[in-house]
Design a protein around this motif. Structure first.
Motif, PDB file in Angstrom:
ATOM      1  N   ILE A   1       0.921  -1.027  -0.011  1.00  0.00           N
ATOM      2  CA  ILE A   1       0.066  -0.056   0.005  1.00  0.00           C
ATOM      3  C   ILE A   1       0.901   1.121  -0.012  1.00  0.00           C
ATOM      4  O   ILE A   1       1.912   1.205   0.342  1.00  0.00           O
ATOM      5  N   SER A   2       0.178   2.489  -0.349  1.00  0.00           N
ATOM      6  CA  SER A   2       0.905   3.672  -0.219  1.00  0.00           C
ATOM      7  C   SER A   2      -0.042   4.255   0.793  1.00  0.00           C
ATOM      8  O   SER A   2      -1.242   4.103   1.014  1.00  0.00           O
ATOM      9  N   VAL A   3       0.909   5.085   1.597  1.00  0.00           N
ATOM     10  CA  VAL A   3      -0.140   5.724   2.954  1.00  0.00           C
ATOM     11  C   VAL A   3       0.182   7.279   2.862  1.00  0.00           C
ATOM     12  O   VAL A   3       1.539   7.561   2.869  1.00  0.00           O
ATOM     13  N   SER A   4      -0.580   7.916   3.063  1.00  0.00           N
ATOM     14  CA  SER A   4      -0.364   9.368   3.455  1.00  0.00           C
ATOM     15  C   SER A   4      -0.994   9.781   4.728  1.00  0.00           C
ATOM     16  O   SER A   4      -2.174   9.194   5.045  1.00  0.00           O
ATOM     17  N   VAL A   5      -0.354  10.566   5.529  1.00  0.00           N
ATOM     18  CA  VAL A   5      -0.888  11.012   6.723  1.00  0.00           C
ATOM     19  C   VAL A   5      -0.750  12.654   6.749  1.00  0.00           C
ATOM     20  O   VAL A   5       0.181  13.196   6.417  1.00  0.00           O
ATOM     21  N   VAL A   6      -2.081  13.087   6.826  1.00  0.00           N
ATOM     22  CA  VAL A   6      -2.173  14.398   6.932  1.00  0.00           C
ATOM     23  C   VAL A   6      -2.658  15.232   8.364  1.00  0.00           C
ATOM     24  O   VAL A   6      -2.921  14.349   9.367  1.00  0.00           O
TER      25      VAL A   6
ATOM     26  N   LYS B   1      -7.709  10.601   0.117  1.00  0.00           N
ATOM     27  CA  LYS B   1      -8.266   9.798   1.045  1.00  0.00           C
ATOM     28  C   LYS B   1      -8.151  10.470   2.567  1.00  0.00           C
ATOM     29  O   LYS B   1      -9.073  10.678   3.388  1.00  0.00           O
ATOM     30  N   ALA B   2      -7.054  10.729   2.796  1.00  0.00           N
ATOM     31  CA  ALA B   2      -6.569  11.280   4.036  1.00  0.00           C
ATOM     32  C   ALA B   2      -7.073  12.797   4.211  1.00  0.00           C
ATOM     33  O   ALA B   2      -7.896  13.038   5.187  1.00  0.00           O
ATOM     34  N   TYR B   3      -7.076  13.530   3.086  1.00  0.00           N
ATOM     35  CA  TYR B   3      -7.458  15.025   2.989  1.00  0.00           C
ATOM     36  C   TYR B   3      -8.857  15.153   3.348  1.00  0.00           C
ATOM     37  O   TYR B   3      -9.555  15.681   3.976  1.00  0.00           O
ATOM     38  N   THR B   4      -9.594  14.069   2.647  1.00  0.00           N
ATOM     39  CA  THR B   4     -11.114  13.840   2.880  1.00  0.00           C
ATOM     40  C   THR B   4     -11.576  13.895   4.359  1.00  0.00           C
ATOM     41  O   THR B   4     -12.389  14.283   4.866  1.00  0.00           O
ATOM     42  N   SER B   5     -10.875  12.701   4.721  1.00  0.00           N
ATOM     43  CA  SER B   5     -11.344  12.238   6.293  1.00  0.00           C
ATOM     44  C   SER B   5     -10.874  13.297   7.229  1.00  0.00           C
ATOM     45  O   SER B   5     -11.568  13.597   7.948  1.00  0.00           O
ATOM     46  N   ALA B   6      -9.774  13.918   6.904  1.00  0.00           N
ATOM     47  CA  ALA B   6      -9.357  15.119   7.673  1.00  0.00           C
ATOM     48  C   ALA B   6     -10.267  16.246   7.816  1.00  0.00           C
ATOM     49  O   ALA B   6     -10.645  16.928   8.972  1.00  0.00           O
ATOM     50  N   THR B   7     -10.698  16.662   6.490  1.00  0.00           N
ATOM     51  CA  THR B   7     -11.369  18.157   6.471  1.00  0.00           C
ATOM     52  C   THR B   7     -12.867  17.701   6.780  1.00  0.00           C
ATOM     53  O   THR B   7     -13.566  18.727   7.360  1.00  0.00           O
ATOM     54  N   LEU B   8     -13.363  16.557   6.593  1.00  0.00           N
ATOM     55  CA  LEU B   8     -14.780  16.207   6.788  1.00  0.00           C
ATOM     56  C   LEU B   8     -15.020  15.642   7.824  1.00  0.00           C
ATOM     57  O   LEU B   8     -15.970  15.297   8.544  1.00  0.00           O
ATOM     58  N   LYS B   9     -13.877  15.320   8.795  1.00  0.00           N
ATOM     59  CA  LYS B   9     -13.901  14.796  10.210  1.00  0.00           C
ATOM     60  C   LYS B   9     -14.364  13.405  10.421  1.00  0.00           C
ATOM     61  O   LYS B   9     -14.977  13.076  11.427  1.00  0.00           O
ATOM     62  N   VAL B  10     -14.546  12.478   9.203  1.00  0.00           N
ATOM     63  CA  VAL B  10     -15.171  11.279   9.381  1.00  0.00           C
ATOM     64  C   VAL B  10     -14.341  10.162   8.543  1.00  0.00           C
ATOM     65  O   VAL B  10     -13.636  10.702   7.511  1.00  0.00           O
ATOM     66  N   PRO B  11     -14.620   8.985   8.703  1.00  0.00           N
ATOM     67  CA  PRO B  11     -13.741   8.013   7.948  1.00  0.00           C
ATOM     68  C   PRO B  11     -14.545   7.914   6.631  1.00  0.00           C
ATOM     69  O   PRO B  11     -15.771   8.396   6.417  1.00  0.00           O
TER      70      PRO B  11
ATOM     71  N   SER C   1     -10.409  15.279  19.627  1.00  0.00           N
ATOM     72  CA  SER C   1     -10.206  16.347  18.713  1.00  0.00           C
ATOM     73  C   SER C   1      -9.503  15.463  17.505  1.00  0.00           C
ATOM     74  O   SER C   1      -8.562  14.679  17.675  1.00  0.00           O
ATOM     75  N   VAL C   2      -9.900  15.789  15.987  1.00  0.00           N
ATOM     76  CA  VAL C   2      -9.236  15.486  15.131  1.00  0.00           C
ATOM     77  C   VAL C   2      -7.936  16.144  14.644  1.00  0.00           C
ATOM     78  O   VAL C   2      -8.023  17.419  14.818  1.00  0.00           O
ATOM     79  N   VAL C   3      -6.753  15.295  14.933  1.00  0.00           N
ATOM     80  CA  VAL C   3      -5.502  16.083  14.597  1.00  0.00           C
ATOM     81  C   VAL C   3      -4.878  15.689  13.442  1.00  0.00           C
ATOM     82  O   VAL C   3      -3.754  16.067  12.989  1.00  0.00           O
ATOM     83  N   GLY C   4      -5.618  14.707  12.542  1.00  0.00           N
ATOM     84  CA  GLY C   4      -5.040  14.596  11.311  1.00  0.00           C
ATOM     85  C   GLY C   4      -6.094  13.537  10.642  1.00  0.00           C
ATOM     86  O   GLY C   4      -7.007  13.321  11.191  1.00  0.00           O
ATOM     87  N   ALA C   5      -5.383  12.859   9.634  1.00  0.00           N
ATOM     88  CA  ALA C   5      -6.095  11.539   9.187  1.00  0.00           C
ATOM     89  C   ALA C   5      -5.150  10.882   8.303  1.00  0.00           C
ATOM     90  O   ALA C   5      -3.912  11.290   7.873  1.00  0.00           O
ATOM     91  N   ILE C   6      -5.418   9.269   8.168  1.00  0.00           N
ATOM     92  CA  ILE C   6      -4.532   8.658   7.371  1.00  0.00           C
ATOM     93  C   ILE C   6      -5.289   8.083   6.263  1.00  0.00           C
ATOM     94  O   ILE C   6      -6.507   7.885   6.134  1.00  0.00           O
TER      95      ILE C   6
END
Length: 161
Positions: free
Chosen positions: A53-58, A84-94, A131-136
């Protein structure tokens, strides 16, 4: 000379008086070392089942903090994992919760609201003390549910809720 000492004493006391400043809330942030640990734990989970896999953490604003491209993953996994990480972080949901949203009344345009929003399973918010501190975001598995499972296992090890 005594007048000068009096002025200095007054100045000293004025500078040391407590100031009634507005209280600002504490905001947690995602250190790079923690982002790297989370990504490596997710990679290890997918490696256990031989899935590269490739993984991004934001961070909480969707800005890239750490990225890893898995061996033999497609070039599309680079941007897909980030989105995917950006979407999850900014919308704050899986992101798995958003895949059905496009079919719901009032949400049909959700995927078109911004270029980096991607409504595919594989993005998980990183929560710390509520608190949401980021996303993967994970990409490259033959099924995005596998990606999400690897991410969940990694988060349960490093960010227990």
């Amino acid at each position: 000379m005594s007048r000068k000492l009096i002025y200095l004493a007054i100045l000293y006391f004025m500078l040391t008086l407590p100031v009634n400043a507005a209280e600002l809330p504490t905001k947690y942030f995602l250190p790079t070392s923690t982002a790297e640990s989370i990504a490596k734990a997710a990679i290890a989970e997918c490696n256990k089942i031989n899935v590269p896999i490739s993984v991004s953490v934001v961070n909480d604003q969707g800005r890239l903090v750490y990225f890893y491209r898995g061996e033999s993953t497609g070039s599309n996994t680079v941007h897909t994992s980030y989105r995917k990480a950006y979407t999850s972080a900014t919308l704050k949901v899986p992101t798995s919760q958003l895949t059905l949203a496009v079919e719901s009344t009032g949400y049909s345009q959700l995927g078109k609201m911004e270029d980096d929003i991607l409504l595919l399973t594989g993005g998980l918010p990183l929560l710390y003390d509520g608190s949401v501190v980021g996303a993967i975001g994970l990409s490259g598995a033959p099924n995005p549910i596998i990606e999400e499972d690897c991410g969940k296992k990694a988060l349960s090890q490093l960010l227990p809720q």
